[in-house]
Structure formats: C-alpha cells, structure tokens
Design an enzyme around this catalytic site. Structure first.
Site, PDB file in Angstrom:
ATOM      1  CD  GLU A  19       0.550   0.304  -0.793  1.00 49.27           C
ATOM      2  OE1 GLU A  19      -0.181   0.920   0.009  1.00 49.27           O
ATOM      3  OE2 GLU A  19       0.548   0.527  -2.024  1.00 49.27           O
ATOM      4  CG  HIS A  22       0.036   4.822   1.749  1.00 50.19           C
ATOM      5  ND1 HIS A  22      -0.011   6.181   1.537  1.00 50.19           N
ATOM      6  CD2 HIS A  22       0.180   4.262   0.513  1.00 50.19           C
ATOM      7  CE1 HIS A  22       0.092   6.440   0.246  1.00 50.19           C
ATOM      8  NE2 HIS A  22       0.213   5.287  -0.403  1.00 50.19           N
TER       9      HIS A  22
END
Length: 417
Positions: A19, A22
């Site tokens: 994550e 991202h």
C-alpha cells in the site's frame, strides 16, 4: 504466541509496503489519498494526518489506499440544501456544515441554489435575508455531516483526472514495492548470515552421513565426479541429486593432494520424486557486494520459480487444492519459525514476491486487471465507460472472495481434520 507475532509482523509488513507503493506514487501524481488502511473490515484504530486517514482494520486480509475520485466520495450540494458556511478572513468558505446548527462567529447560513466543489469551486444561494450571495470555496475546504468531516477533492486532485501513465504507475507501484521489499530482505539476509558460495568446497560434513562414512572432510575441494569435471557447487549438488543410491567416484583435493572417495548418495523422496543426498553443506561468504548481488539474484530466481508454478496451475498440472489462503500461510509460518529468524526472513521475501506476482495477474479487481484497462485506454485513446469497468471489477471481487472461501476451507480441512 511466537507464531502469531511472526505472522502479524510478516503479513503486516507485506501489506504495508504494498500500500505504501500506491500511496507514494499517488501523492507524487498529486492525487488526494483519503485513507491508508492496513486490514479490512471494521476500524480498530484511526489517525487523521493532513488529508489522509491512517487506519488499522480488524480482518488481516489485505489493505487499501482509497484515492479521491476512485469511487463516489464527493458530496453534491443539491438545490434546497440548508448549509452553514464558515468563512475565513477573505470571505472564502473553509468549512461547510450540512443540515445542522453551528455556533461560530463567522458562520453564514445559506439555502443552496448552485454549487461546484470540483472545478470552479463556488457555492451560491439565498442567505437568511433571502439575498442571493456567492462565495468562493477553498481548495482545502471540508464538508461536515453528522460529525464526519470530508475534504473536498478538486478535479485536478482526483484519480481519474491524471494521465494514463500517472494512474498506471500509482497502481503498479504496489506490486513493485513488494519486489523491492523482497530484495531488501534477501540482501539483509546476505549481510547477516552470509552468501552461499558456488565454489565446490565442502564447508561441513554432517554426522553419520554418506559423505562422512566415505571419509569426506570439511575443506575438501571437489574436482570431479565419475570422471566429469566439477566447476561449481551447482554441478556438484545436481550430480548428487540425480543419482540416488548409485555409487559415485569423487576426486577431491585435500592439503594439496588428490584423493578418490566412493560415496553412495542416500535416497530421499519429495512429492513422489526421488533424489540423492550425501550430507554436506556448501561454504558461506560474508561480502557486502555479494550480499547485494545475492538479494537481486534470489529475488529474480524466486520470481521465476513462482511464475513457473503459476503456469502449472493454469495448465492444470497443479489443482486448486495446492493453493493456500491466510490459514495455510499461518501454518507454514508456524513451521518455518521453528528453524530460526533467517529462514523466517527468507519466507517473508518469498511471500512478498508471491503477493507482487498475484496482484499483477490481469484479473478484475486486482492491480493487474486495472493495469489491463489502462492499457486498453491507452490504445483506444479514451477510457472505457466507468460503470462498465466498475461492474467488471465488482464481479471480479465476488469471484475472488468465493475463491478465498474455497481456499480457506481447503486449508481448514487440511490442517484441522
């Protein structure tokens, strides 16, 4: 308890770095990130910092980075809404309260006539004296509804406003960071435990092994087996593994002299395949440069290995029963943890690469599926209808959840029944 801690640290790290990829590239592209979540389901911890809510959620089934514009996260101010507006010293709206009374010295109550919180950033309507007024809205303004604040996302801060390349990089960065994490774990492993040398030198001989019975000693340099010259450890181990139970003539160099040893590899079996083993260990080198190279080469080798196994799954050489979900990963972590921190590090790197590869598969709802749509958009010169794409991803999520249920049930039957 040790297994639980190891599982939480490993799984949490893999999800966090995925994550984080991202998150970083979304921020670099100027996309507003509304939430950075580890886990799924109900929130057990949350902290607001800047424009992003950082959360830890109950179910250890992944995580997500929620970007502005990816879903319906904007509140539209429809005509007739009664709002309270907090103005700054320049009479620009900084906070908009929906359908609630507000006690503030700079509050203005308005019945909305028109509003644009994405492009032109304004709100106009009738004040309490029924005069038409218009206010500019700050790019960082927040909307408050039922005690929950949501920052507006001007169109240039939304995911879909960015170029195909920027959006693709924000999505690709998640799996990319899993490969980067694996590289750093394996490089650290090389620094801490040393790098296996490819020289055909015997580092140590196990007690009661075929090699010890035949008289092999630590430090022996293997020059040939059955008349075939041996140049590296890969050739040595390959020859031994291919000849279970067959006598092999070793030529070794010891203290400047050549000796001939006859060793019969013990026969071991794994997954129905027999292979030979003589009970020796390869030498280990501690070299910072080689540790970096080791991290890169092992990451590549593991990537190829997982890719080959995935190919066998697609062609039917492996069944779905071979797949493992969170339960299977937990049980495997429990087994690996018994063999020490270095094996656990190697296992974490393997899982990280596996997570990166699985997310790159061109399947709906996965990062690879989204990248496929971006590729189609780049070729067509225009995006696919958002509703149709959303429906495809929704179906993909449902199918993935069904697969997760099947895999988890298989794990439960395998380990508990």
């Amino acid at each position: 308890m040790q297994t639980v801690i190891a599982f939480i640290i490993i799984f949490g790290s893999l999800v966090f770095f995925h994550e984080l990829g991202h998150f970083i590239f979304a921020k670099r592209a100027g996309i507003m990130v509304r939430e950075f979540a580890i886990g799924m389901g109900p929130k057990i911890f949350g902290m607001m910092k800047g424009e992003t809510l950082y959360t830890i959620r109950l179910l250890p089934l992944g995580g997500y980075v929620r970007m502005a514009g990816e879903d319906v996260d904007q509140i539209e101010l429809q005509p007739g809404y009664r709002v309270g507006i907090i103005l700054n010293n320049d009479d620009i709206a900084e906070k908009i309260y929906l359908n609630q009374n507000v006690q503030h010295p700079n509050v203005v109550f308005l019945e909305v006539e028109r509003a644009d919180l994405e492009k032109d950033l304004f709100i106009e309507g009738y004040d309490e004296d029924e005069h038409m007024v218009r206010y500019s809205v700050s790019r960082n303004a927040t909307i408050v509804e039922n005690g929950t604040e949501l920052m507006i996302a001007p169109v240039d801060r939304q995911f879909n406003s960015k170029t195909v390349g920027q959006r693709a990089m924000a999505i690709f960065a998640g799996p990319l960071f899993n490969f980067i994490l694996a590289f750093f774990i394996l490089m650290a492993l090389g620094f801490l435990s040393g790098v296996p040398s490819n020289e055909p030198i015997i580092s140590s001989v196990q007690d009661n092994s075929a090699a010890q019975v035949a008289g092999m000693e630590s430090g022996d340099y293997v020059k040939a087996i059955n008349g075939q010259e041996i140049d590296n450890w890969t050739e040595l181990s390959g020859t031994v593994q291919e000849n279970p139970g067959k006598p092999l003539n070793f030529i070794v160099e010891r203290d400047g002299q050549e000796l001939e040893l006859v060793i019969t590899p013990s026969t071991l079996e794994e997954n129905g395949t027999e292979f030979g083993q003589i009970g020796v260990l390869r030498p280990i080198e501690k070299d910072p440069i080689k540790a970096v190279v080791f991290g890169a080469t092992q990451t590549w080798d593991y990537t190829i290995l997982i890719g080959e196994l995935l190919g066998k799954l697609v062609t039917g050489q492996f069944s779905i029963d071979a797949l493992s979900g969170p339960v299977g990963i937990y049980k495997a972590t429990e087994t690996v943890a018994q063999y020490g921190i270095f094996n656990l590090m190697n296992w974490a790197a393997l899982l990280s690469i596996n997570l990166g590869i699985m997310n790159l598969l061109p399947l709906p709802a996965l990062d690879g599926g989204r990248l496929l749509f971006f590729g189609i958009e780049a070729v067509r010169g225009k995006p696919i209808d958002r509703q149709k794409e959303g429906m495809v991803h929704f179906v993909g999520i449902v199918l993935l959840m069904l697969l997760m249920v099947v895999v988890t049930w298989n794990d439960i039957q395998r380990f508990f029944f």
